[in-house]
Design an enzyme around this catalytic site. Structure first.
Site, PDB file in Angstrom:
ATOM      1  N   PHE A 138       4.232   1.695   4.439  1.00  0.00           N
ATOM      2  CA  PHE A 138       3.634   1.366   5.738  1.00  0.00           C
ATOM      3  C   PHE A 138       2.805   2.556   6.193  1.00  0.00           C
ATOM      4  CE2 PHE A 138       3.086   0.925  10.244  1.00  0.00           C
ATOM      5  CZ  PHE A 138       2.806  -0.428  10.368  1.00  0.00           C
ATOM      6  N   ASP A 223       2.576  10.864   3.721  1.00  0.00           N
ATOM      7  CA  ASP A 223       2.616  10.292   5.067  1.00  0.00           C
ATOM      8  C   ASP A 223       3.999  10.585   5.636  1.00  0.00           C
ATOM      9  OD1 ASP A 223       3.022   8.674   7.277  1.00  0.00           O
ATOM     10  OD2 ASP A 223       1.974   6.943   6.458  1.00  0.00           O
ATOM     11  N   LYS A 252       4.119  10.218  15.640  1.00  0.00           N
ATOM     12  CA  LYS A 252       5.383   9.865  16.294  1.00  0.00           C
ATOM     13  C   LYS A 252       6.004  10.995  17.129  1.00  0.00           C
ATOM     14  CE  LYS A 252       6.679   5.930  13.426  1.00  0.00           C
ATOM     15  NZ  LYS A 252       6.771   4.802  14.334  1.00  0.00           N
TER      16      LYS A 252
END
Ligand SMILES: Cc1ncc(COP(=O)(O)O)c(C=O)c1O
Length: 397
Positions: A138, A223, A252
């Site tokens: 993702f 990532d 985040k």
């Protein structure tokens, strides 16, 4: 106005891109949040791995307050003090020499992919632009990061997708080697897959990817949007295997809850981004980066990595015990405080029952319960949550 009315207004005015649970959260402190009706929840979701320091960490709150009084935003045409501080800290504690700031994980990955293409045009032979990504990955919801995300369910309805991507199974270095051709410029991988079901690769996988990239002269991009900033018990997940990427993306939890994204870059590659090549109006703005400096400093100074390792190990061992008792638990896995429990059935009703009991957890891929508490969570809080989970499990027929 009561919570029901607010929720009704939300349905009326806010786009329906989320299937929301019927609670309206209004306050948070540490590991706890409260809804508008005064109900308290222990938060094992932490805003989807955003609130690593817990909710409203006092140092982050103070940094935001102080910065908001001084300067909230100026253009990147000028030098920005907290941006410089955060970039230097990130370089000090990672492999990187330079940082590009933006506002989200998707934007950080977009930056990484653009830079990989540009670097390839300037420094690699031939016409290399293709990026290899992993099944169940993702990487975000923009058109390019959505294409990089090798999960068909996210692609539906958005064709034609971006050209220039190839997918291979996760945790299979030989599949990556086999997929590389004269068009490949980079490999993009999450060191631990989050949305894809909390998948940890076998030891040696990241090292093998590094070796392949070195051998073929292509770039390795990690990532760490979900697993960076201490989530796995080290500041960056790549540290567990001692394998350094060429580019790394963060977002985040980087600014303790304030929107931010960052692309960490080695110098040689950073040279391919000159003035005007890439930009973001809000990227690295004073407010977000001041919060980032406070968040990063607190993670390091307040023993959060140590707590994450200690409580994470305890948590995983408790999940193993629970697995032995319930035959519908397929597997438990994870690292630090990103933990998953794969069930042989759908997990959404369990999430709802846990919410009624005052615990926020999540389910990804339909059947993997995912636990992402703040890094300050205690063993006692883990016990409380697991006690409730077992009560729910006992009711499963
Ligand atoms: C590994 C990973 N990369 C990228 C993203 C996208 O981040 P954002 O939602 O901030 O664009 C996410 C979000 O869940 C993620 O988990």
């Amino acid at each position: 106005m009561d919570s029901q009315t607010w929720m009704m207004l939300s349905e009326k005015y806010v786009a329906h891109t989320y299937a929301r649970y019927p609670i309206l959260l209004v306050k948070g402190k540490g590991t706890r949040v409260w809804d508008m009706d005064g109900k308290e929840y222990l938060d094992f979701l932490a805003g989807l791995a955003v609130c690593n320091l817990g909710h409203c960490h006092p140092k982050v709150v103070k940094a935001i307050q102080d910065q908001a009084e001084k300067l909230i935003h100026v253009s990147n045409f000028y030098y920005i003090e907290p941006q410089i501080q955060l970039a230097s800290l990130l370089c000090q504690y990672s492999f990187a020499d330079k940082v590009f700031f933006c506002n989200s994980g998707a934007e950080a990955n977009e930056g990484a992919m653009k830079l990989a293409r540009k670097y390839a045009k300037e420094k690699m032979e031939g016409d290399r632009y293709e990026i290899i990504t992993m099944e169940r990955s993702f990487h975000g919801r923009t058109l390019a990061t959505l294409t990089a995300t090798a999960q068909a369910k996210f692609h539906k309805g958005y064709s034609p997708l971006m050209p220039g991507f190839k997918y291979v199974p996760f945790d299979d270095a030989e599949a990556v080697r086999g997929a590389i051709d004269s068009k490949t410029c980079a490999i993009l991988v999450e060191p631990v897959q989050g949305e894809g079901g909390v998948n940890c690769p076998s030891e040696g996988y990241l090292k093998a990817l590094r070796e392949i990239c070195d051998e073929k002269g292509i770039l390795l991009i990690f990532d760490e949007v979900q697993v960076g900033m201490g989530r796995t018990g080290k500041l960056f997940a790549y540290e567990h295997e001692g394998v350094e990427p060429d580019l790394l993306t963060l977002a985040k939890s980087l600014a303790g809850g304030v929107p931010i994204g960052a692309l960490l870059i080695r110098d040689e590659i950073a040279e391919s981004f000159g003035p005007g090549d890439h930009a973001s109006t809000f990227g690295g703005n004073p407010l977000a980066t001041a919060a980032g400096v406070a968040a990063l400093t607190a993670i390091l100074d307040e023993g959060m990595l140590e707590n994450c390792q200690k409580v994470g190990e305890y948590f995983l061992s408790r999940l193993e015990e629970i697995k032995k008792k319930y035959p519908f638990v397929q597997q438990v896995r994870g690292r630090g405080l990103i933990l998953g429990m794969e069930l042989k059935m759908e997990g959404s009703s369990i999430v709802k029952e846990m919410m009624q009991k005052g615990f926020l957890i999540n389910c990804t891929m339909g059947n993997v319960l995912r636990f992402l508490p703040p890094l300050i969570v205690t063993q006692e809080e883990v016990d409380q949550m697991l006690e409730a989970l077992e009560e729910v499990f006992k009711g499963v027929s």
